[in-house]
Design a protein around this motif. Structure first.
Motif, PDB file in Angstrom:
ATOM      1  N   GLN A  20       0.815  -1.208   0.000  1.00 47.81           N
ATOM      2  CA  GLN A  20       0.000   0.000   0.000  1.00 47.81           C
ATOM      3  C   GLN A  20       0.857   1.269   0.000  1.00 47.81           C
ATOM      4  OE1 GLN A  20      -3.152  -0.779  -0.661  1.00 47.81           O
ATOM      5  NE2 GLN A  20      -4.246  -1.152   1.243  1.00 47.81           N
ATOM      6  N   ARG A  21       0.264   2.366  -0.503  1.00 46.16           N
ATOM      7  CA  ARG A  21       0.967   3.652  -0.579  1.00 46.16           C
ATOM      8  C   ARG A  21       0.591   4.596   0.556  1.00 46.16           C
ATOM      9  NH1 ARG A  21       2.538   4.224  -6.049  1.00 46.16           N
ATOM     10  NH2 ARG A  21       3.423   2.205  -6.630  1.00 46.16           N
ATOM     11  N   PHE A  22      -0.673   4.555   1.012  1.00 44.49           N
ATOM     12  CA  PHE A  22      -1.075   5.517   2.043  1.00 44.49           C
ATOM     13  C   PHE A  22      -1.894   4.869   3.166  1.00 44.49           C
ATOM     14  CE2 PHE A  22      -3.852   5.869  -1.671  1.00 44.49           C
ATOM     15  CZ  PHE A  22      -5.102   5.581  -1.139  1.00 44.49           C
ATOM     16  N   HIS A  23      -1.833   3.562   3.274  1.00 41.23           N
ATOM     17  CA  HIS A  23      -2.416   2.855   4.411  1.00 41.23           C
ATOM     18  C   HIS A  23      -1.274   2.295   5.272  1.00 41.23           C
ATOM     19  CE1 HIS A  23      -5.980   2.795   1.789  1.00 41.23           C
ATOM     20  NE2 HIS A  23      -6.689   2.569   2.879  1.00 41.23           N
ATOM     21  N   THR A 313      -7.207   1.319   8.129  1.00 39.99           N
ATOM     22  CA  THR A 313      -7.968   2.192   7.229  1.00 39.99           C
ATOM     23  C   THR A 313      -7.317   3.570   7.134  1.00 39.99           C
ATOM     24  OG1 THR A 313      -9.362   3.111   8.985  1.00 39.99           O
ATOM     25  CG2 THR A 313     -10.134   1.091   7.923  1.00 39.99           C
ATOM     26  N   ILE A 314      -7.745   4.345   6.151  1.00 34.04           N
ATOM     27  CA  ILE A 314      -7.442   5.772   6.143  1.00 34.04           C
ATOM     28  C   ILE A 314      -8.034   6.366   7.424  1.00 34.04           C
ATOM     29  CG2 ILE A 314      -7.849   7.961   4.954  1.00 34.04           C
ATOM     30  CD1 ILE A 314      -8.314   6.335   2.384  1.00 34.04           C
ATOM     31  N   PRO A 315      -7.326   7.238   8.125  1.00 37.16           N
ATOM     32  CA  PRO A 315      -7.933   7.917   9.274  1.00 37.16           C
ATOM     33  C   PRO A 315      -9.188   8.670   8.836  1.00 37.16           C
ATOM     34  CG  PRO A 315      -5.565   8.250   9.262  1.00 37.16           C
ATOM     35  CD  PRO A 315      -5.911   7.616   7.949  1.00 37.16           C
ATOM     36  N   LEU A 354      -2.861   2.845 -10.168  1.00 35.02           N
ATOM     37  CA  LEU A 354      -3.125   2.871  -8.735  1.00 35.02           C
ATOM     38  C   LEU A 354      -2.034   3.669  -8.036  1.00 35.02           C
ATOM     39  CD1 LEU A 354      -4.088  -0.875  -8.326  1.00 35.02           C
ATOM     40  CD2 LEU A 354      -5.614   1.046  -7.835  1.00 35.02           C
ATOM     41  N   PRO A 355      -2.395   4.397  -6.969  1.00 31.32           N
ATOM     42  CA  PRO A 355      -3.725   4.572  -6.394  1.00 31.32           C
ATOM     43  C   PRO A 355      -4.496   5.720  -7.050  1.00 31.32           C
ATOM     44  CG  PRO A 355      -2.070   5.513  -4.939  1.00 31.32           C
ATOM     45  CD  PRO A 355      -1.320   4.911  -6.091  1.00 31.32           C
ATOM     46  N   PHE A 356      -5.836   5.736  -6.857  1.00 31.64           N
ATOM     47  CA  PHE A 356      -6.664   6.798  -7.435  1.00 31.64           C
ATOM     48  C   PHE A 356      -7.905   6.995  -6.561  1.00 31.64           C
ATOM     49  CE2 PHE A 356      -8.180   2.899  -9.508  1.00 31.64           C
ATOM     50  CZ  PHE A 356      -9.544   2.977  -9.248  1.00 31.64           C
ATOM     51  N   GLU A 357      -8.613   8.094  -6.847  1.00 33.02           N
ATOM     52  CA  GLU A 357      -9.914   8.337  -6.224  1.00 33.02           C
ATOM     53  C   GLU A 357     -10.920   8.650  -7.310  1.00 33.02           C
ATOM     54  OE1 GLU A 357     -12.238  11.625  -3.415  1.00 33.02           O
ATOM     55  OE2 GLU A 357     -10.156  11.102  -2.919  1.00 33.02           O
ATOM     56  N   LEU A 358     -12.137   8.110  -7.164  1.00 32.82           N
ATOM     57  CA  LEU A 358     -13.250   8.381  -8.075  1.00 32.82           C
ATOM     58  C   LEU A 358     -14.387   8.979  -7.260  1.00 32.82           C
ATOM     59  CD1 LEU A 358     -14.783   6.134 -10.803  1.00 32.82           C
ATOM     60  CD2 LEU A 358     -16.247   6.985  -8.981  1.00 32.82           C
ATOM     61  N   ASP A 359     -14.925  10.111  -7.740  1.00 31.77           N
ATOM     62  CA  ASP A 359     -16.059  10.775  -7.094  1.00 31.77           C
ATOM     63  C   ASP A 359     -17.189  10.960  -8.096  1.00 31.77           C
ATOM     64  OD1 ASP A 359     -14.366  10.983  -4.979  1.00 31.77           O
ATOM     65  OD2 ASP A 359     -14.480  13.155  -4.784  1.00 31.77           O
ATOM     66  N   ILE A 414     -12.029   5.259  -3.005  1.00 29.38           N
ATOM     67  CA  ILE A 414     -10.589   5.505  -2.847  1.00 29.38           C
ATOM     68  C   ILE A 414      -9.864   4.171  -2.935  1.00 29.38           C
ATOM     69  CG2 ILE A 414      -8.796   6.388  -1.331  1.00 29.38           C
ATOM     70  CD1 ILE A 414     -10.888   8.259  -0.120  1.00 29.38           C
ATOM     71  N   ALA A 415      -9.019   4.039  -3.945  1.00 29.16           N
ATOM     72  CA  ALA A 415      -8.306   2.787  -4.191  1.00 29.16           C
ATOM     73  C   ALA A 415      -6.819   2.959  -3.934  1.00 29.16           C
ATOM     74  CB  ALA A 415      -8.531   2.335  -5.633  1.00 29.16           C
ATOM     75  N   ASP A 416      -6.265   2.089  -3.104  1.00 28.32           N
ATOM     76  CA  ASP A 416      -4.820   1.995  -2.928  1.00 28.32           C
ATOM     77  C   ASP A 416      -4.342   0.806  -3.753  1.00 28.32           C
ATOM     78  OD1 ASP A 416      -2.221   2.388  -1.978  1.00 28.32           O
ATOM     79  OD2 ASP A 416      -2.838   2.670   0.097  1.00 28.32           O
ATOM     80  N   MET A 417      -3.136   0.328  -3.525  1.00 33.48           N
ATOM     81  CA  MET A 417      -2.574  -0.736  -4.354  1.00 33.48           C
ATOM     82  C   MET A 417      -3.296  -2.069  -4.171  1.00 33.48           C
ATOM     83  SD  MET A 417      -0.439   1.113  -5.876  1.00 33.48           S
ATOM     84  CE  MET A 417       0.360  -0.096  -6.919  1.00 33.48           C
TER      85      MET A 417
END
Length: 456
Positions: A20-23, A313-315, A354-359, A414-417
């Motif tokens: 993971q990149r940000f977890h 998880t993400i905080p 990856l990673p990306f966010e979709l809204d 929100i998708a991480d690796m």
């Protein structure tokens, strides 16, 4: 494994597929419950259950430690506690941290599993509340046993654990998760004047919610009280309580010990979420971090063979919605990681690294497909949101999770690796899961609305 081999193994893991990149993840081995969440001496501290020896978690667990001035940029320290006294011989289990007079006080459950012919429910297990202090977040004092099995009410089984401590007025309060001799889950409430001597003040429970309540946490937002806990032994239904064990919260009316609990609401309805803990940061935010995992044999994680397993998880910032339910959204610092926004039209397929966010803001029924192997679908007529894996390897055995939702005003994916967290209607409904794409990108297809996608 000697020191050199361990460092080489960690370096290999750091660059491994699905890292993971940000977890927060363990540097090696097994991770589960977040512990001791706190802000102390200018830094955030995130401790976690940690088995450094094996990724399957079948070794005594201690506490690993991350710290940093920013929750999205944390530095791994080391295993700050491991079993080393008779009262925690089979595990430094979960607990919490609280500052008092410039010192960080940590409380945890020391797990003991006796050798013999025991059922380990009514006999054979020790569950000790243990206290340590630290003045730097890393180096711990000697361990002090505060409560043993003999100190708990006589209606308790051997399963009493996971102390969470907070201050209420001039008194210190503590909750412990428990299982009664009648197989009823409950929370024990204690009070102290000095953080050392604790007096039992009452039991909190609600009939029909399993045989054991783990990881209790009491907190207040905007003057409203909430009791978070993880009931074990709940019945399972098509649109709720779908995991092996559940995690959620009850609204609390009045004083905790005397309260009548409101309706139970799940924190996260995905495949991978358990043992959350909250804390209050200097900005006044109630921040939640959960274990983005689940300890079961129904499905697994492809990273185990690579030397590590699980993440946090993400905080998430927790707030109260107008309807009285709690909302969760990634902390604002997360948005600083986003860049390169672009639009994706309905019916279009595009590949993103990856990673990306979709809204997006759907107005009706819609679907989102990841590689054609994970489908996120909302049927407005049925009022049903579904997270469904159509590929065994992509989900490592995960299948389907459902949530009843009247309408979807907005969605954030929100998708991480190797994970996604889905926030629906400003986080009133959340679904998290691990995923295992074949490479470092995902083919996204959106139907029913226009989406915006960012790199992270």
């Amino acid at each position: 494994m000697d020191n050199k081999e361990k460092l080489e193994n960690r370096e290999r893991i750091k660059n491994a597929k699905w890292r993971q990149r940000f977890h927060i993840e363990p540097p090696d081995g097994w991770l589960n419950d977040p512990n001791g969440l706190s802000f102390y001496k200018g830094e955030y501290h995130v401790y976690f259950q940690y088995s450094p020896i094996a990724a399957d978690g079948h070794t005594p667990r201690g506490w690993g430690h991350y710290h940093g001035s920013d929750l999205m940029h944390m530095t791994y320290d080391r295993a700050v506690m491991m079993p080393d006294i008779p009262e925690d011989s089979h595990g430094v289990y979960s607990g919490s941290a609280i500052e008092n007079d410039g010192v960080l006080h940590i409380f945890y459950t020391g797990n003991v599993k006796m050798i013999g012919d025991y059922d380990y429910v009514k006999a054979g297990r020790g569950a000790n509340v243990i206290h340590v202090t630290t003045t730097d977040g890393s180096k711990m004092s000697e361990k002090q046993v505060l409560l043993r099995n003999s100190d708990y009410p006589d209606f308790c089984s051997c399963h009493v654990r996971d102390p969470k401590v907070w201050k209420e007025g001039d008194a210190w309060k503590m909750v412990l998760g428990a299982r009664t001799l009648d197989d009823e889950g409950c929370v024990l409430v204690y009070e102290s004047d000095d953080l050392i001597n604790w007096k039992y003040t009452g039991k909190v429970y609600k009939e029909g919610y399993g045989y054991m309540w783990e990881c209790p946490d009491y907190f207040e937002i905007d003057g409203k009280g909430f009791l978070s806990t993880c009931p074990q032994g709940m019945p399972h239904y098509e649109t709720k309580w779908q995991n092996l064990n559940e995690s959620g919260y009850f609204p609390v009316q009045g004083k905790l010990e005397d309260s009548v609990l409101g309706d139970f609401t799940e924190w996260d309805m995905g495949f991978d979420f358990y043992a959350p803990q909250t804390f209050l940061d200097p900005q006044g935010r109630r921040i939640l971090i959960g274990w983005l995992g689940m300890d079961n044999k129904v499905y697994g994680n492809a990273t185990t063979e690579l030397g590590w397993q699980h993440c946090l998880t993400i905080p998430r910032v927790v707030t109260v919605a107008p309807n009285g339910k709690l909302r969760q959204q990634p902390i604002a610092e997360f948005d600083e990681l986003k860049s390169n926004a672009r639009r994706q039209s309905s019916g279009q397929t595009a590949e993103y690294p990856l990673p990306f966010e979709l809204d997006g803001e759907p107005a009706d029924s819609f679907s989102i497909s990841l590689d054609g192997k994970l489908e996120l679908d909302f049927d407005k007529e049925k009022k049903l949101f579904t997270m469904k894996f159509t590929d065994e390897k992509y989900g490592c055995g995960r299948t389907t999770r459902n949530a009843e939702i009247d309408s979807v005003r907005n969605i954030r994916v929100i998708a991480d690796m190797s994970s996604i967290e889905v926030y629906i209607n400003d986080g009133e409904t959340v679904m998290s899961t691990r995923i295992y794409p074949d490479n470092g990108s995902v083919k996204l297809k959106v139907n029913g609305f226009e989406a915006q996608v960012w790199d992270i």
